[in-house]
Scaffold this motif. Structure first.
Motif, PDB file in Angstrom:
ATOM      1  N   THR A 143       0.829  -1.214   0.000  1.00  0.00           N
ATOM      2  CA  THR A 143       0.000   0.000   0.000  1.00  0.00           C
ATOM      3  C   THR A 143       0.858   1.256   0.000  1.00  0.00           C
ATOM      4  O   THR A 143       0.600   2.199  -0.756  1.00  0.00           O
ATOM      5  CB  THR A 143      -0.931  -0.004   1.230  1.00  0.00           C
ATOM      6  OG1 THR A 143      -1.701  -1.204   1.224  1.00  0.00           O
ATOM      7  CG2 THR A 143      -1.849   1.203   1.220  1.00  0.00           C
ATOM      8  N   THR A 144       1.877   1.275   0.820  1.00  0.00           N
ATOM      9  CA  THR A 144       2.765   2.438   0.897  1.00  0.00           C
ATOM     10  C   THR A 144       3.479   2.682  -0.427  1.00  0.00           C
ATOM     11  O   THR A 144       3.541   3.814  -0.907  1.00  0.00           O
ATOM     12  CB  THR A 144       3.797   2.243   2.029  1.00  0.00           C
ATOM     13  OG1 THR A 144       3.100   1.995   3.247  1.00  0.00           O
ATOM     14  CG2 THR A 144       4.677   3.463   2.186  1.00  0.00           C
ATOM     15  N   THR A 145       4.010   1.624  -1.017  1.00  0.00           N
ATOM     16  CA  THR A 145       4.710   1.810  -2.295  1.00  0.00           C
ATOM     17  C   THR A 145       3.744   2.207  -3.400  1.00  0.00           C
ATOM     18  O   THR A 145       4.119   2.974  -4.293  1.00  0.00           O
ATOM     19  CB  THR A 145       5.505   0.549  -2.703  1.00  0.00           C
ATOM     20  OG1 THR A 145       4.627  -0.568  -2.719  1.00  0.00           O
ATOM     21  CG2 THR A 145       6.660   0.304  -1.772  1.00  0.00           C
ATOM     22  N   ALA A 146       2.504   1.724  -3.334  1.00  0.00           N
ATOM     23  CA  ALA A 146       1.515   2.132  -4.336  1.00  0.00           C
ATOM     24  C   ALA A 146       1.230   3.627  -4.237  1.00  0.00           C
ATOM     25  O   ALA A 146       1.113   4.324  -5.261  1.00  0.00           O
ATOM     26  CB  ALA A 146       0.227   1.331  -4.168  1.00  0.00           C
ATOM     27  N   VAL A 147       1.148   4.131  -3.014  1.00  0.00           N
ATOM     28  CA  VAL A 147       0.909   5.568  -2.824  1.00  0.00           C
ATOM     29  C   VAL A 147       2.099   6.377  -3.350  1.00  0.00           C
ATOM     30  O   VAL A 147       1.925   7.340  -4.099  1.00  0.00           O
ATOM     31  CB  VAL A 147       0.639   5.882  -1.332  1.00  0.00           C
ATOM     32  CG1 VAL A 147       0.665   7.377  -1.069  1.00  0.00           C
ATOM     33  CG2 VAL A 147      -0.680   5.281  -0.897  1.00  0.00           C
ATOM     34  N   PHE A 148       3.316   5.969  -2.970  1.00  0.00           N
ATOM     35  CA  PHE A 148       4.508   6.684  -3.455  1.00  0.00           C
ATOM     36  C   PHE A 148       4.640   6.582  -4.970  1.00  0.00           C
ATOM     37  O   PHE A 148       5.025   7.543  -5.626  1.00  0.00           O
ATOM     38  CB  PHE A 148       5.771   6.161  -2.782  1.00  0.00           C
ATOM     39  CG  PHE A 148       5.925   6.583  -1.354  1.00  0.00           C
ATOM     40  CD1 PHE A 148       5.561   7.855  -0.942  1.00  0.00           C
ATOM     41  CD2 PHE A 148       6.428   5.704  -0.410  1.00  0.00           C
ATOM     42  CE1 PHE A 148       5.691   8.242   0.383  1.00  0.00           C
ATOM     43  CE2 PHE A 148       6.570   6.088   0.913  1.00  0.00           C
ATOM     44  CZ  PHE A 148       6.193   7.358   1.309  1.00  0.00           C
ATOM     45  N   GLU A 149       4.304   5.427  -5.523  1.00  0.00           N
ATOM     46  CA  GLU A 149       4.367   5.251  -6.978  1.00  0.00           C
ATOM     47  C   GLU A 149       3.413   6.213  -7.675  1.00  0.00           C
ATOM     48  O   GLU A 149       3.767   6.861  -8.664  1.00  0.00           O
ATOM     49  CB  GLU A 149       4.026   3.800  -7.326  1.00  0.00           C
ATOM     50  CG  GLU A 149       4.060   3.495  -8.799  1.00  0.00           C
ATOM     51  CD  GLU A 149       3.576   2.097  -9.102  1.00  0.00           C
ATOM     52  OE1 GLU A 149       3.955   1.588 -10.170  1.00  0.00           O
ATOM     53  OE2 GLU A 149       2.808   1.507  -8.296  1.00  0.00           O
ATOM     54  N   ARG A 150       2.208   6.321  -7.136  1.00  0.00           N
ATOM     55  CA  ARG A 150       1.207   7.220  -7.730  1.00  0.00           C
ATOM     56  C   ARG A 150       1.649   8.681  -7.616  1.00  0.00           C
ATOM     57  O   ARG A 150       1.483   9.473  -8.542  1.00  0.00           O
ATOM     58  CB  ARG A 150      -0.143   7.021  -7.047  1.00  0.00           C
ATOM     59  CG  ARG A 150      -1.245   7.838  -7.716  1.00  0.00           C
ATOM     60  CD  ARG A 150      -2.606   7.465  -7.230  1.00  0.00           C
ATOM     61  NE  ARG A 150      -2.888   6.100  -7.637  1.00  0.00           N
ATOM     62  CZ  ARG A 150      -3.712   5.290  -6.989  1.00  0.00           C
ATOM     63  NH1 ARG A 150      -4.343   5.714  -5.920  1.00  0.00           N
ATOM     64  NH2 ARG A 150      -3.933   4.075  -7.401  1.00  0.00           N
ATOM     65  N   ILE A 151       2.223   9.053  -6.481  1.00  0.00           N
ATOM     66  CA  ILE A 151       2.700  10.426  -6.293  1.00  0.00           C
ATOM     67  C   ILE A 151       3.819  10.742  -7.283  1.00  0.00           C
ATOM     68  O   ILE A 151       3.795  11.771  -7.955  1.00  0.00           O
ATOM     69  CB  ILE A 151       3.168  10.654  -4.839  1.00  0.00           C
ATOM     70  CG1 ILE A 151       1.972  10.650  -3.891  1.00  0.00           C
ATOM     71  CG2 ILE A 151       3.953  11.958  -4.712  1.00  0.00           C
ATOM     72  CD1 ILE A 151       2.347  10.616  -2.419  1.00  0.00           C
ATOM     73  N   LEU A 152       4.813   9.847  -7.371  1.00  0.00           N
ATOM     74  CA  LEU A 152       5.925  10.078  -8.299  1.00  0.00           C
ATOM     75  C   LEU A 152       5.443  10.130  -9.744  1.00  0.00           C
ATOM     76  O   LEU A 152       5.901  10.964 -10.525  1.00  0.00           O
ATOM     77  CB  LEU A 152       6.987   8.990  -8.161  1.00  0.00           C
ATOM     78  CG  LEU A 152       7.928   9.098  -6.984  1.00  0.00           C
ATOM     79  CD1 LEU A 152       8.926   7.946  -6.982  1.00  0.00           C
ATOM     80  CD2 LEU A 152       8.667  10.412  -6.986  1.00  0.00           C
ATOM     81  N   GLN A 153       4.529   9.232 -10.098  1.00  0.00           N
ATOM     82  CA  GLN A 153       4.003   9.222 -11.465  1.00  0.00           C
ATOM     83  C   GLN A 153       3.289  10.534 -11.760  1.00  0.00           C
ATOM     84  O   GLN A 153       3.451  11.101 -12.840  1.00  0.00           O
ATOM     85  CB  GLN A 153       3.045   8.042 -11.648  1.00  0.00           C
ATOM     86  CG  GLN A 153       2.599   7.839 -13.078  1.00  0.00           C
ATOM     87  CD  GLN A 153       3.724   7.381 -13.967  1.00  0.00           C
ATOM     88  OE1 GLN A 153       4.525   6.544 -13.588  1.00  0.00           O
ATOM     89  NE2 GLN A 153       3.799   7.932 -15.147  1.00  0.00           N
ATOM     90  N   GLY A 154       2.523  11.039 -10.795  1.00  0.00           N
ATOM     91  CA  GLY A 154       1.832  12.317 -10.989  1.00  0.00           C
ATOM     92  C   GLY A 154       2.795  13.476 -11.148  1.00  0.00           C
ATOM     93  O   GLY A 154       2.590  14.365 -11.979  1.00  0.00           O
TER      94      GLY A 154
END
Length: 166
Positions: A143-154
């Motif tokens: 879950t944490t990496t998914a959130v960071f992944e989404r933030i970086l992608q944005g």
């Protein structure tokens, strides 16, 4: 858009990378040593211990753990080179996320196997407790990496042309 400069000292990155390597070495040592002393295989010869299907399953499942550790090590290298906001960082986070998801599924399957097929005199409560805790940890990491992944992608998608990434 103004990207905030992430200020992480080189010594901090090296320390975190050393911690990742230490975790990997300890996990590998446990994978080698624990089958020799745990109850399921305590009376088996060396070949039979490492030929046990459940132990082989544990080794195959641990591959995803080591892949995730390697990706975390690479992510720290990207941060050290000021390339946090890059597609390589997003890819590393995605790999860590998928490894954590797969690992949690494999841990649940192992727990179900032990719960259903444990020997009559065995008490699987300790193993099942470890399965619950490690599954929870894997889900939190995913879950944490998914959130960071989404933030970086944005951030990468919204970065104006010509502006350098951190």
């Amino acid at each position: 858009m103004n990207f905030a400069k992430i200020s992480i000292k080189r010594s901090q990155i090296i320390f975190l990378q050393a911690v990742i390597v230490l975790v990997g070495v300890v996990a590998l040592a446990l994978l080698i040593r624990l089958p020799l002393i745990e109850g399921r295989a305590v009376n088996l010869d060396l070949f039979s211990i490492y030929a046990d299907p459940f132990i082989i399953y544990g080794y195959m499942a641990s591959t995803f753990f080591f892949i995730a550790l390697y990706q975390a090590f690479k992510l720290l290298r990207y941060i050290g080179r000021d390339k946090l906001f890059s597609l390589n960082s997003v890819k590393a986070l995605g790999t860590i996320k998928y490894c954590a998801i797969i690992l949690s599924i494999l841990i649940v399957v192992a727990g179900l196997y032990i719960r259903i097929f444990h020997a009559e005199g065995d008490d699987p409560a300790g193993f099942l407790a470890i399965c619950i805790v490690t599954t929870f940890v894997s889900i939190v990491i995913a879950t944490t990496t998914a959130v960071f992944e989404r933030i970086l992608q944005g951030v990468i998608e919204n970065k104006p042309e010509g502006e350098s990434a951190v």
